[in-house]
Design an enzyme around this catalytic site. Structure first.
Site, short mmCIF file in Angstrom:
data_model
loop_
_atom_site.label_atom_id
_atom_site.label_comp_id
_atom_site.label_asym_id
_atom_site.label_seq_id
_atom_site.Cartn_x
_atom_site.Cartn_y
_atom_site.Cartn_z
N ARG A 1 -0.28 14.76 12.33
CA ARG A 1 0.16 14.49 10.95
C ARG A 1 0.36 15.78 10.12
NH1 ARG A 1 -1.36 9.17 9.86
NH2 ARG A 1 0.28 9.17 8.28
N LYS B 1 0.85 -1.21 0.00
CA LYS B 1 0.00 0.00 0.00
C LYS B 1 0.87 1.25 0.00
CE LYS B 1 -1.72 1.59 4.03
NZ LYS B 1 -1.40 3.00 4.31
N ASN B 2 1.89 1.25 0.85
CA ASN B 2 2.68 2.48 1.04
C ASN B 2 3.71 2.70 -0.05
OD1 ASN B 2 1.10 2.96 3.21
ND2 ASN B 2 2.65 2.51 4.75
N ASP C 1 4.80 1.03 12.05
CA ASP C 1 3.60 0.34 11.53
C ASP C 1 3.50 -1.10 12.00
OD1 ASP C 1 3.54 1.99 8.27
OD2 ASP C 1 2.98 2.65 10.27
N CYS D 1 -5.20 12.47 12.19
CA CYS D 1 -5.99 11.24 12.30
C CYS D 1 -5.83 10.76 13.74
CB CYS D 1 -5.50 10.19 11.29
SG CYS D 1 -3.86 9.61 11.67
N ARG E 1 -8.63 -0.56 4.52
CA ARG E 1 -7.77 0.44 3.86
C ARG E 1 -6.39 -0.16 3.57
NH1 ARG E 1 -7.57 6.07 6.75
NH2 ARG E 1 -6.15 6.25 4.98
C1 EPZ Z 1 4.01 7.25 6.17
O1 EPZ Z 1 3.19 8.27 6.72
C2 EPZ Z 1 3.15 6.00 6.11
N1 EPZ Z 1 2.00 6.23 5.23
C3 EPZ Z 1 2.67 5.63 7.51
O2 EPZ Z 1 1.94 4.40 7.41
C4 EPZ Z 1 3.90 5.40 8.40
O3 EPZ Z 1 3.46 5.11 9.71
C5 EPZ Z 1 4.78 6.66 8.38
O4 EPZ Z 1 5.14 6.99 7.03
C6 EPZ Z 1 6.06 6.48 9.18
O5 EPZ Z 1 6.79 5.39 8.68
C7 EPZ Z 1 2.16 6.10 3.90
O6 EPZ Z 1 3.24 5.81 3.41
C8 EPZ Z 1 0.93 6.31 3.05
P1 EPZ Z 1 5.94 10.81 8.13
P2 EPZ Z 1 3.70 9.81 6.67
O7 EPZ Z 1 5.80 12.03 7.28
O8 EPZ Z 1 4.47 10.05 5.43
C9 EPZ Z 1 6.13 14.28 11.38
C10 EPZ Z 1 0.14 2.96 7.75
O9 EPZ Z 1 -0.29 2.45 8.78
N2 EPZ Z 1 5.98 15.22 10.24
O10 EPZ Z 1 7.16 9.96 7.96
O11 EPZ Z 1 2.52 10.69 6.94
C11 EPZ Z 1 4.87 13.47 11.63
O12 EPZ Z 1 3.99 14.18 12.47
C12 EPZ Z 1 0.56 4.41 7.75
O13 EPZ Z 1 0.31 2.34 6.66
C13 EPZ Z 1 6.04 16.59 10.48
O14 EPZ Z 1 6.20 17.03 11.62
O15 EPZ Z 1 4.67 9.87 7.92
C14 EPZ Z 1 5.39 12.23 12.30
O16 EPZ Z 1 5.57 12.49 13.68
C15 EPZ Z 1 0.25 5.10 9.07
N3 EPZ Z 1 5.90 17.46 9.44
C16 EPZ Z 1 6.77 12.02 11.66
O17 EPZ Z 1 7.10 13.26 11.04
C17 EPZ Z 1 5.72 17.01 8.16
O18 EPZ Z 1 5.62 17.84 7.23
C18 EPZ Z 1 6.80 10.95 10.59
O19 EPZ Z 1 5.77 11.23 9.66
C19 EPZ Z 1 5.66 15.61 7.93
C20 EPZ Z 1 5.80 14.74 8.98
#
Ligand code: EPZ
Length: 419
Positions: A122, A22-23, A307, A117, A399
């Site tokens: 996020r 998915k990711n 995850d 969420c 999902r």
């Molecule tokens: C991706 O989410 C994945 N989703 C998530 O999987 C996964 O848990 C996550 O990466 C971490 O590995 C998809 O790939 C579709 P991040 P993403 O940006 O990109 C902070 C699942 O269950 N952050 O790496 O949204 C954020 O708050 C899902 O399949 C900022 O502060 O995660 C978090 O604390 C859930 N500012 C950390 O970084 C930003 O602009 C990591 O978030 C972006 C992120």
């Protein structure tokens, strides 16, 4: 609203096939916007989030024909709308991944600001800051992000203050068509980013440093079509392996790869599992033994993936010993522990750490899913509980897990979907 009814007690056994990631599929689908030529994608999982992303692309004028055998044929040559509307973005945050490609190819994008969420706020501030560094003008009005760029984006030196998977993906795609060279420092190294980078290479992008935390992208004027097969889902793989460990079973997962699951496999071996791997399969055998408790601390790849945290919490709930599970990526990703305590688990929370004292069994109870991976953890808890556990709100599960009840049934579990 669908529910899953699980009758606990079976030791999982047998083999299942793993679906596409998915990711990896979601950013790659967003990436098709970068070319006006036809792209064929194989191994796309049949998931609600993938359907939502395809619906979003269609609203923009992307032509998509689903062909189960040859894969999905996509053409973004006639895109006539660069807006990602609220009603789609609110159902899937990953819609933000169209932002970079749209600005890079069309010089403009209007994307509904993705909300938080259940696992956290996020934010997408790092995505926006990096796009501004590349020359995009970003304004946020009435819940929408408006990004415009006069001419092509410019290559820039981007340093992410926090490792962000989505941020790295958005900027990698934007940089592929930018004028000049972009360096992305402190880039996320998740395997799904490597898959996206390989997809972009197949389209003619010039990227080096793939798999490392420093990506270098030499922008090109155009990207051509290609055929690409999405990588297997490492989190789905890990989820079934943990379910087998929790139920003291022995299973084989096929059409997958062990190369991106090292941290998870090491923890399963620490829990007492015998693991053997091949080219495209992984076998886990507990020899009927109760798993041992293992400590978990989530962190960006290649460390233990967030995850997989909820699933290990479920295994630790019935393991031998006391364990500590610390979530460092998201601010609110331990909610499944409260539902598990309703099933007789012994879990206390201290800040971002769950302290889990394993019990031999759990008791069935009606429970409610809060997010995708917490839902999977509650299904695992149901598999090791006495009686019939009903997991409500399983739209979360649909999902990210293709045919979850069928796959668990193939492994000998009694799981059925009830409306
Ligand atoms: C991706 O989410 C994945 N989703 C998530 O999987 C996964 O848990 C996550 O990466 C971490 O590995 C998809 O790939 C579709 P991040 P993403 O940006 O990109 C902070 C699942 O269950 N952050 O790496 O949204 C954020 O708050 C899902 O399949 C900022 O502060 O995660 C978090 O604390 C859930 N500012 C950390 O970084 C930003 O602009 C990591 O978030 C972006 C992120």
């Amino acid at each position: 609203m669908d529910k899953l009814e699980i009758t606990g007690g079976a030791c999982l056994s047998g083999e299942i096939r793993i679906s596409g990631s998915k990711n990896a599929a979601l950013p790659i689908l967003a990436g098709v916007l970068l070319s006006e030529e036809t792209i064929t994608l194989g191994n796309l999982p049949h998931l609600h989030d993938v359907t939502t992303m395809i619906a979003l692309l269609r609203t923009m004028g992307v032509e998509i024909t689903m062909d189960a055998e040859a894969g999905v044929e996509i053409n973004a040559g006639n895109v006539n709308n660069t807006t990602a509307p609220y009603d789609l973005v609110r159902t899937m945050r990953a819609s933000i991944l169209v932002l970079g490609p749209l600005v890079a190819r069309f010089g403009r994008a209007r994307v509904s600001f993705p909300g938080g969420c259940s696992i956290g706020s996020r934010p997408v501030d790092l995505h926006l800051k990096a796009l501004q560094a590349m020359g995009a003008e970003i304004t946020v009005t009435e819940g929408y992000i408006d990004a415009v760029c006069d001419g092509r984006l410019k290559g820039a030196h981007v340093l992410f203050e926090t490792v962000t998977v989505g941020g790295t993906e958005n900027i990698l795609m934007a940089a592929a068509l930018a004028d000049g060279t972009t360096i992305i420092e402190n880039a996320a190294r998740e395997p799904e980013i490597e898959d996206l980078a390989n997809f972009l290479l197949a389209m003619g992008a010039k990227i080096s440093g793939i798999g490392t935390s420093v990506l270098k992208v030499e922008g090109v004027e155009r990207l051509h079509g290609c055929r690409y097969r999405v990588m297997p889902d490492r989190i789905e793989t890990g989820t079934y392996l943990v379910a087998a460990a929790a139920t003291r079973g022995s299973i084989t997962v096929k059409d997958t790869s062990s190369s991106y699951l090292e941290a998870v496999l090491l923890k399963l071996e620490e829990a007492g599992a015998d693991i053997s791997v091949g080219e495209d399969w992984i076998k886990l055998d507990m020899h009927g033994r109760r798993p041992k408790s293992v400590n978990i601390k989530t962190a960006p790849y290649p460390a233990f993936p967030t995850d997989m945290q909820a699933q290990f919490t479920a295994m630790n709930a019935v393991s031998d010993g006391v364990s500590r599970v610390t979530e460092t990526i998201f601010e609110n990703r331990l909610m499944q522990t409260h539902e598990m305590n309703r099933m007789g688990a012994n879990i206390s929370i201290e800040g971002h750490t769950a302290i889990i004292t394993g019990t031999e069994k759990l008791q069935a109870a009606p429970v409610m899913a809060s997010d995708l991976r917490a839902s999977a953890a509650l299904v695992i808890a149901g598999l090791v509980a006495e009686g019939h556990t009903v997991v409500d709100r399983i739209y979360h599960i649909d999902r990210g897990y293709e045919c979850i009840e069928e796959k668990f049934q193939m492994l000998g579990a009694t799981v059925r979907r009830v409306s």
